[in-house]
Design an enzyme around this catalytic site. Structure first.
Site, short mmCIF file in Angstrom:
data_model
loop_
_atom_site.label_atom_id
_atom_site.label_comp_id
_atom_site.label_asym_id
_atom_site.label_seq_id
_atom_site.Cartn_x
_atom_site.Cartn_y
_atom_site.Cartn_z
N HIS A 73 4.23 2.26 -1.02
CA HIS A 73 2.81 2.01 -1.25
C HIS A 73 2.26 2.72 -2.48
O HIS A 73 1.10 2.52 -2.85
CB HIS A 73 2.01 2.38 0.00
CG HIS A 73 2.10 1.33 1.07
ND1 HIS A 73 3.22 1.16 1.85
CD2 HIS A 73 1.22 0.38 1.47
CE1 HIS A 73 3.03 0.15 2.68
NE2 HIS A 73 1.83 -0.34 2.47
N SER A 78 -1.57 -3.64 1.97
CA SER A 78 -0.74 -2.62 2.63
C SER A 78 -0.28 -3.11 3.98
O SER A 78 -0.90 -3.98 4.60
CB SER A 78 -1.53 -1.33 2.79
OG SER A 78 -2.31 -1.34 3.97
N ASP A 79 0.80 -2.53 4.46
CA ASP A 79 1.21 -2.77 5.84
C ASP A 79 0.31 -1.93 6.75
O ASP A 79 -0.34 -0.97 6.31
CB ASP A 79 2.68 -2.41 6.05
CG ASP A 79 3.33 -3.26 7.14
OD1 ASP A 79 2.59 -3.77 8.01
OD2 ASP A 79 4.56 -3.41 7.12
N ALA A 80 0.28 -2.30 8.02
CA ALA A 80 -0.67 -1.70 8.95
C ALA A 80 -0.40 -0.21 9.12
O ALA A 80 0.70 0.20 9.50
CB ALA A 80 -0.60 -2.40 10.30
N ALA A 89 0.01 2.03 7.00
CA ALA A 89 0.82 2.68 5.96
C ALA A 89 0.02 3.60 5.05
O ALA A 89 0.53 4.64 4.63
CB ALA A 89 1.57 1.63 5.15
#
Length: 974
Positions: free
Chosen positions: A221, A242-244, A246
């Site tokens: 990230h 972004s991923d959850a 992260a």
């Protein structure tokens, strides 16, 4: 007088280019409004008439999480079709269902988080089902097709906006948010980046999602590759989501930054535009961004850049041009065409692994259909809710007639006796609706609670007979006679309440733990909470403690991290059960198999158990329960066919089977499709999208991402696979002939003929590979260059042509930091798999000769080694660059070939950081040992010099690192 209407703001004017309209809208937003747009759930701006917007709609193989939808085969099954045009049609159908569902439910989003283009490097990865292939070319071909279908073909407006997952080098669930993938430059460019690059360059991608893991010590990230690579591949604005959770991981689990303000600022500057964190609550992210602005870690221009990218996607989706959006009324849901496409996709995904002639089945065949998946149509975490359902058993009943099919599931049927002599009992359930899990849809299905409207289990003198399945490693499910699985809801009571195992934390799995060395008693531990089951006056529940200390086995998840189920009190102790077996599954299988003409053993996995997101597999072997069923069937009847329905490869002994097939979980039409293939209505033509290894010993460590040094995937693996990449048999023989090659116009042109030598129409997947004959560096032993799935009538011959750009033969030359086509001979291989080569030729290609490394002029980046042993790549700084360190603080050996020392050097300079240790160097007979003094932190580099008198000319340089230091650069002076 009538007041004139206010002028239309430029952002509402469809005649203007999107870029000008985005700039106009951006200029009208306040700073706080812009900051609020950085969260996944961007709020409405009512004063401007701008609606709320959500990034992220899962749609990996159908619309997921939002209720009923057409369910296509899993992504790995779509990869097994080797058919980009079919997959494009699937993507188009999914996007039309997204539009149709959004028309009646505004929770359905148009920013689609699909497809997953992570390469299936390691078959034990828990999310194997989500990827397409271990090969970057095949992955990009399938992913490009799916994104084109999702996007639509209008030149301006997009039907949905696809986001690729998960950037980058992400193939492990074990410690996925804290582990670092060590990716050397050649692997980065030749393998991990390639699938993303080709798909982005095709022009149907709206963005990417970084993965949870770190690459070379730096979280994805905050990866500089987003800027240095991704955004250079297209002129379009790409939205990075972004991923959850992260963004918070950067501080909370990874400890990469000290404060969330620093972490959020670094991610935003690196290129993350939308932050998926804290569910629907955007206030924590907004507060972090405002804090970063106040501290000078961000500028408003940084915020503008991210918001501009989001707005660009929203304009392309037609949000601001409802009258001009060609997709506004293009939705289609559960149409006959979609149902037919789901069946065709499932048929094309079936791979025939082995066949001694027993297939296709004759119409009058008497079948025994056995196995734990024979009457199942399993869904995975990224599935929608089934509208239609077809299991293998149902498909075979329909195709052959129920009177010719005998079924035995193979479960062990048991009762559980308590220490008081009573048995667990499922009380009658009141008349109540029985919805499938997630049928109403949910923005976050991880928050769906278990049912509490049914009575908990009790005990009585007779008890209930449960169907027990061991899914491996002692992980069990228990099913009541009415088909419901035992489950634990948030109140801690055990009920027969679940239609299938599922959920983010599965609440339907248990483990029997023997009490005493020779005793027959067992604790029944619920794995979702980590707690054993107890019996109380008000019902069966999970206990507060065991008879001893309530300790949780290491293999079970802990209550604090595994789920939300309570203890239903504090005084209960665990019950000790005796398992009373009413019938062994193997006995039922033997009875069914004995009198059949052919036995079909349907085995595989449940996508929510022992191999899924958050959980990697531990072995290639089938669970022992299923191995016993397979052996029982084979012992009773030699005409046994193994039908594997699974999200990943297995290792088994094919030689004792009459035939074997594999299909991924095939969605709503899986059973019908499988029956049609078994009956010969459709000739199988699926091909394996990844290598099937014969044994766990053939596998690298799960965290070894060096596919070159570790000799991984079909490209480098030197052993004998169980089934090779690209493998798949047919009922029809095909002939390959008349191979011709020619180099012209910057491409290698390959021509050959393909003939259907059988008596039925069938598909063949023609595959083109190449290999460098005498490479100067390790190169793939096979590399897929092109493929085509072709339908041929009986006796039909077709001439195929492939034009392969010469750049496809290049490799990443670490000496020059760029691609290089090496001149020399290349074998051209045409055939039916990576190992089934039918035609071959050798071509000589012109290219650029190797040049020695100009080490006097620019020195050596430590990460640009040719070969290594025991080294790991780490972050040179938190913002950019790589360094090398010994893995686990031990010893690392590095080799840099062909270094040009000019007229000679006298001194070496090393940029070092981290712990103390020694560096040993040798080149051209000269040797030096340098002491690394250690520095206060891993990014506090110091330069250390030492004598190293190397004679002029070109020499290999060898470097050995001993101790926990980081080496970033090696320089020389005369």
């Amino acid at each position: 007088m009538t007041a004139s209407p206010p002028p239309t703001p430029p952002f509402r004017d469809p005649r203007l280019p999107f870029a000008k309209r985005v700039d106009d809208l951006l200029s009208r937003l306040t700073r706080d409004e812009k900051v609020s747009f950085l969260h996944q759930f961007a709020p409405a701006v009512e004063r401007l008439g701008v609606a709320a917007f959500r990034t992220g709609q899962e749609a990996l193989h159908g619309v997921a999480w939002m209720g009923p939808a057409t369910v296509f085969p899993q992504a790995v099954g779509l990869g097994a079709t080797w058919n980009p045009e079919l997959v494009r049609r699937v993507g188009e159908a999914v996007s039309r269902e997204v539009r149709a569902m959004r028309a009646r439910d505004e929770r359905v989003g148009l920013n689609v988080w699909s497809p997953t283009v992570n390469l299936l490097r390691h078959p034990l990865w828990g999310r194997n089902e989500e990827g397409y292939s271990e090969d970057p070319l095949l992955t990009s071909a399938i992913a490009t097709a799916y994104t084109r279908g999702l996007r639509g073909d209008h030149p301006v407006y997009w039907r949905t906006a696809p986001v690729l997952k998960h950037w980058l080098a992400h193939n492990n669930e074990t410690g996925r948010d804290v582990t670092s993938s060590s990716v050397r430059p050649r692997v980065l460019h030749e393998y991990d980046l390639r699938a993303f690059r080709a798909t982005v360059e095709a022009g149907a991608v709206a963005g990417v999602m970084p993965a949870y893991n770190l690459v070379n010590g730096r979280p994805n990230h905050v990866s500089p590759h987003l800027r240095e690579h991704l955004r250079t591949w297209t002129d379009q604005e790409l939205l990075v989501c972004s991923d959850a959770g992260a963004p918070s991981n950067l501080v909370d689990s990874e400890h990469y930054f000290d404060t969330h303000e620093e972490a959020t600022a670094a991610a935003l500057v690196a290129g993350v535009d939308s932050f998926t964190d804290h569910g629907t609550d955007g206030s924590p992210i907004a507060a972090r961004v405002r804090g970063a602005l106040e501290r000078g870690l961000l500028s408003e221009a940084d915020v503008d850049t991210a918001v501009r990218r989001q707005l660009s996607v929203r304009f392309r989706l037609g949000e601001f041009d409802p009258d001009d959006d060609p997709h506004a009324h293009s939705g289609a849901f559960d149409t006959p065409e979609h149902r037919e496409l789901a069946r065709v996709a499932a048929e094309q995904a079936v791979v025939l692994l082995r066949n001694d002639g027993v297939l296709p089945l004759a119409p009058d065949t008497r079948l025994a259909v056995v196995g734990l998946l024979a009457d199942e149509c399993k869904l995975d975490w990224y599935s929608g809710t089934l509208i239609h359902r077809s299991t293998p058993l149902e498909g075979l009943y329909e195709r052959f007639g129920a009177e010719r099919v005998r079924f035995a599931e193979g479960v062990d049927r048991v009762r559980l006796r308590t220490s008081a002599g009573t048995f667990l009992h499922v009380p009658p359930a009141p008349e109540a609706p029985d919805p499938a899990r997630g049928a109403q849809g949910a923005l976050d299905p991880a928050l769906l609670a278990g049912r509490t409207d049914l009575p908990p289990l009790t005990t009585d003198a007779v008890g209930t007979e449960f169907a027990l399945v061991d899914w491996g490693d002692g992980v069990l499910t228990l099913r009541a006679p009415d088909g419901r699985y035992l489950s634990v809801a948030e109140d801690g009571y055990v009920r027969a309440s679940a239609d299938q195992p599922g959920g983010w934390v599965v609440q339907e799995t248990f483990r029997l733990e023997r009490r005493g060395e020779h005793g027959t008693g067992h604790l029944l531990r619920h794995l979702g909470t980590g707690r054993p089951v107890s019996v109380a006056a008000d019902g069966v529940k999970v206990a507060a403690r065991t008879p001893e200390t309530a300790e949780t086995p290491e293999s079970a998840e802990t209550p604090d991290t595994a789920g939300t189920a309570g203890t239903a009190g504090t005084a209960e102790t665990a019950e000790v059960f005796e398992v009373v077996v009413a019938e062994h599954g193997t006995d039922a299988v033997r009875r069914a198999a004995a009198d059949a003409d052919v036995v079909l053993v349907v085995a595989g996995n449940d996508p929510h158990i022992r191999g899924r997101e958050t959980e990697d597999r531990t072995t290639l072997r089938l669970p022992a329960h299923q191995e016993r069923l397979l052996e029982a069937a084979r012992a009773a009847n030699p005409r046994t066919v193994l039908v594997l329905v699974s999200a990943y490869p297995y290792a088994f002994a094919p030689g004792r089977l009459a035939a074997a097939l594999w299909t991924a979980h095939g969605g709503q039409a899986a059973g019908t499709a499988l029956a049609r293939v078994l009956a010969g209505d459709v000739a199988p033509a699926g091909r394996l999208p990844q290598t099937w290894y014969a044994d766990d010993a053939d596998l690298p460590d799960l965290l070894d991402y060096d596919v070159i040094g570790g000799r991984q995937t079909y490209r480098y693996f030197e052993g004998t696979p169980l089934f090779p990449f690209g493998h798949g048999l047919s009922y029809v023989p095909f002939g390959y002939a008349d191979l011709v090659t020619a180099v012209a116009d910057g491409a290698l042109h390959v021509f050959f003929t393909l003939t259907n030598a059988g008596d039925t129409t069938a598909d063949e997947v023609a595959q083109l590979y190449a290999r460098a004959v005498e490479p100067s560096v390790p190169r793939p032993r096979r590399e897929l260059l092109a493929h085509r799935r072709v339908t041929l009538a009986p006796g039909e011959t077709r001439r195929l042509e492939f034009a392969v750009p010469l750049r496809a033969f290049a490799f990443w030359d670490v000496a020059r930091g760029d691609w290089r086509l090496e001149p020399g001979r290349y074998d051209v291989l045409v055939g039916a798999s990576s190992e089934d080569v039918r035609l071959r030729a050798t071509v000589t290609l012109d290219g650029e000769p190797a040049a020695p490394r100009p080490v006097l002029r620019r020195g050596l980046s430590a990460a640009d080694f040719d070969e290594h042993g025991g080294a790991a790549l780490v972050d040179r700084t938190k913002a950019a660059g790589d360094a090398v360190t010994p893995a686990s603080g031990g010893t690392a050996e590095l080799l840099y070939r062909a270094c040009d020392f000019g007229t000679g050097v006298r001194t070496v300079r090393l940029e070092l950081a981290g712990g103390a240790g020694t560096v040993e160097l040798s080149a051209g007979g000269a040797r030096a040992t340098v002491e690394s003094p250690g520095t206060p932190g891993p990014y506090d580099y110091t330069t250390v010099e030492a004598p190293l008198p190397v004679a002029g000319g070109t020499h290999d340089l060898r470097v050995t690192l001993r101790g926990p230091m980081r080496l970033a650069h090696v320089g020389f002076s005369g």
